[in-house]
Design a protein around this motif. Sequence first.
Motif, mmCIF file in Angstrom:
data_model
loop_
_atom_site.group_PDB
_atom_site.id
_atom_site.type_symbol
_atom_site.label_atom_id
_atom_site.label_comp_id
_atom_site.label_asym_id
_atom_site.label_seq_id
_atom_site.Cartn_x
_atom_site.Cartn_y
_atom_site.Cartn_z
ATOM 1 N N UNK A 104 79.206 20.918 1.672
ATOM 2 C CA UNK A 104 79.572 22.332 1.802
ATOM 3 C C UNK A 104 80.656 22.722 0.789
ATOM 4 N N UNK A 105 81.698 21.924 0.693
ATOM 5 C CA UNK A 105 82.783 22.244 -0.238
ATOM 6 C C UNK A 105 82.299 22.131 -1.679
ATOM 7 N N UNK A 132 80.308 25.292 -2.261
ATOM 8 C CA UNK A 132 81.186 26.475 -2.170
ATOM 9 C C UNK A 132 82.080 26.594 -3.403
ATOM 10 N N UNK A 177 77.221 29.616 3.201
ATOM 11 C CA UNK A 177 77.991 29.925 4.405
ATOM 12 C C UNK A 177 77.753 28.850 5.453
ATOM 13 N N UNK A 178 78.814 28.510 6.141
ATOM 14 C CA UNK A 178 78.713 27.566 7.250
ATOM 15 C C UNK A 178 78.778 28.338 8.565
ATOM 16 N N UNK A 238 79.412 26.900 12.007
ATOM 17 C CA UNK A 238 79.612 25.734 12.866
ATOM 18 C C UNK A 238 79.348 26.073 14.330
ATOM 19 N N UNK A 239 79.008 25.065 15.092
ATOM 20 C CA UNK A 239 78.871 25.239 16.540
ATOM 21 C C UNK A 239 80.234 25.575 17.122
ATOM 22 N N UNK A 243 77.734 18.260 13.913
ATOM 23 C CA UNK A 243 76.611 19.174 13.686
ATOM 24 C C UNK A 243 76.911 20.092 12.507
ATOM 25 N N UNK A 259 74.244 25.138 7.354
ATOM 26 C CA UNK A 259 74.661 25.791 6.118
ATOM 27 C C UNK A 259 73.531 26.683 5.600
ATOM 28 N N UNK A 309 89.579 17.852 0.655
ATOM 29 C CA UNK A 309 88.631 18.969 0.585
ATOM 30 C C UNK A 309 88.772 19.888 1.796
ATOM 31 N N UNK A 368 91.491 22.308 0.883
ATOM 32 C CA UNK A 368 90.954 23.309 -0.052
ATOM 33 C C UNK A 368 90.177 24.374 0.708
ATOM 34 N N UNK A 369 89.348 23.913 1.627
ATOM 35 C CA UNK A 369 88.492 24.844 2.371
ATOM 36 C C UNK A 369 89.320 25.777 3.256
ATOM 37 N N UNK A 382 87.044 32.487 10.930
ATOM 38 C CA UNK A 382 87.133 31.266 11.736
ATOM 39 C C UNK A 382 86.136 30.204 11.302
ATOM 40 N N UNK A 383 85.026 30.621 10.662
ATOM 41 C CA UNK A 383 83.958 29.654 10.412
ATOM 42 C C UNK A 383 84.387 28.568 9.429
ATOM 43 N N UNK A 384 85.019 28.982 8.339
ATOM 44 C CA UNK A 384 85.449 27.963 7.378
ATOM 45 C C UNK A 384 86.656 27.176 7.893
ATOM 46 N N UNK A 415 86.986 26.364 11.014
ATOM 47 C CA UNK A 415 86.339 25.399 11.912
ATOM 48 C C UNK A 415 85.612 24.318 11.119
ATOM 49 N N UNK A 416 84.947 24.717 10.036
ATOM 50 C CA UNK A 416 84.258 23.740 9.193
ATOM 51 C C UNK A 416 85.263 22.721 8.637
ATOM 52 N N UNK A 424 86.201 20.412 11.317
ATOM 53 C CA UNK A 424 85.124 19.446 11.533
ATOM 54 C C UNK A 424 85.138 18.348 10.466
#
Lengths: 83, 313
Positions: A14-15, A18, A28-29, A31-32, A40, A43, B153, B156-157, B164-166, B168-169, B172
């Motif tokens: 993903x990174x 991106x 775009x992610x 996430x659950x 999980x 993307x 990383x 960075x993200x 919230x999505x990134x 949360x990513x 994770x």
Amino acid sequence: MLATFPIERDDEFYVFLKSSLPPRYRIESTPSTSYYSEWLFHYDLYDGDVLKQTFEGDFRTLEKGKLVCEAELVLSDIEIGNK
Amino acid sequence: MLIGSKLPPERAERTYFHTGRAAFSYLIGQVIHPNKVYLPTFTCWSLVSAMSRRFPNIELVFYPVRRDLTCIYPDTIKEDEALVFIHFFGHENTGVLPPCDGTLIEDFSHSYMSQISPRGDYVFGSYRKIMKVADGGFLWGFFNPIYEPNRKLDTWLRFEAKDWRDVREAENMLDRDWSISDIGSQSLEILLTANESHIRQRRQRNEQFLANNLSVGLPQVIFRNKECPLIHNRIMPSTEERDSLRAYLALKKVFTSIHWPTHELVHRCGLDIEDTLWIEKHVISFPVTHEYGVNDMEYICNCVDEWKQGKGV
């Protein structure tokens, strides 16, 4: 070469995209929202507003190296104009 | 006396890490080397995960936590054992510690802005719980870790995140894979220039407002004047009401959490964890971060009132 860094692990997919995709594209992610769902992934790859490809699954059961290959393929396709 | 220009560097009183779990793992793996580690049944799962992933050969034993957050410690801590205790949500854990020939480890992740005198042999924590920083963990005292390589990383993200999505990513990513590495410079700058007194006061004021004005449930913790609240935990009469309220608040753009869901290893530990599960089933955690003002807390209380008046989902 578009890549901002050499991707080594599926977890970096993903990174990697991106940070490397040209401005016309985006990833775009989604996430659950559940607790303990860190393995999980979901993307979505867009060309402008058009959804081009979805990558989803579970890192625990993913074939090792699969997302590394997919990421490199996405960038090379863009570079040669296939995407 | 020696006079020269090439002198050894000064040593700080704090050692920084990428995360709290990295600080904890360095402490366990490089400093203490215990054969057994005790953790509370009521805990953030990152410590459990750090133990199970990094130290599968160290025995992990849990001790029960009652619903009033009283800890039922083991009778004694032997020489090759370490006990971790937590000041839950910034509230000083004043329980009597067991006689100890081993090591007491104090988790200050929630409480590093509370004015608490540590009782443990070592103090560690995460900075990301209270401060809005991309990374950061600490160990009190000077240590000289040989950090593991990390491209950070996830950090960075977090800086790229727009919602919230990134975030949360990134969380994770960190949960899937992390190393004992150093803190980022951006985070360190923010931490070293933070106005702790201001942050503590804002959080105290926000938490006090919710404690006094939420029209449902009861506060889980009554904070003391010197303490800096991490969150406001509210105990609801039933899981159904709690979940309904959370769903309604989410529609109103108020995002709450549950501190904490019980880790699968705790479920399997064989202890009586009824109280730990009871907390999980009844608690709703409201944000009180210093970024918010009393007007935000009023908004939360108004939304809760609306839900109470039958507009819930």
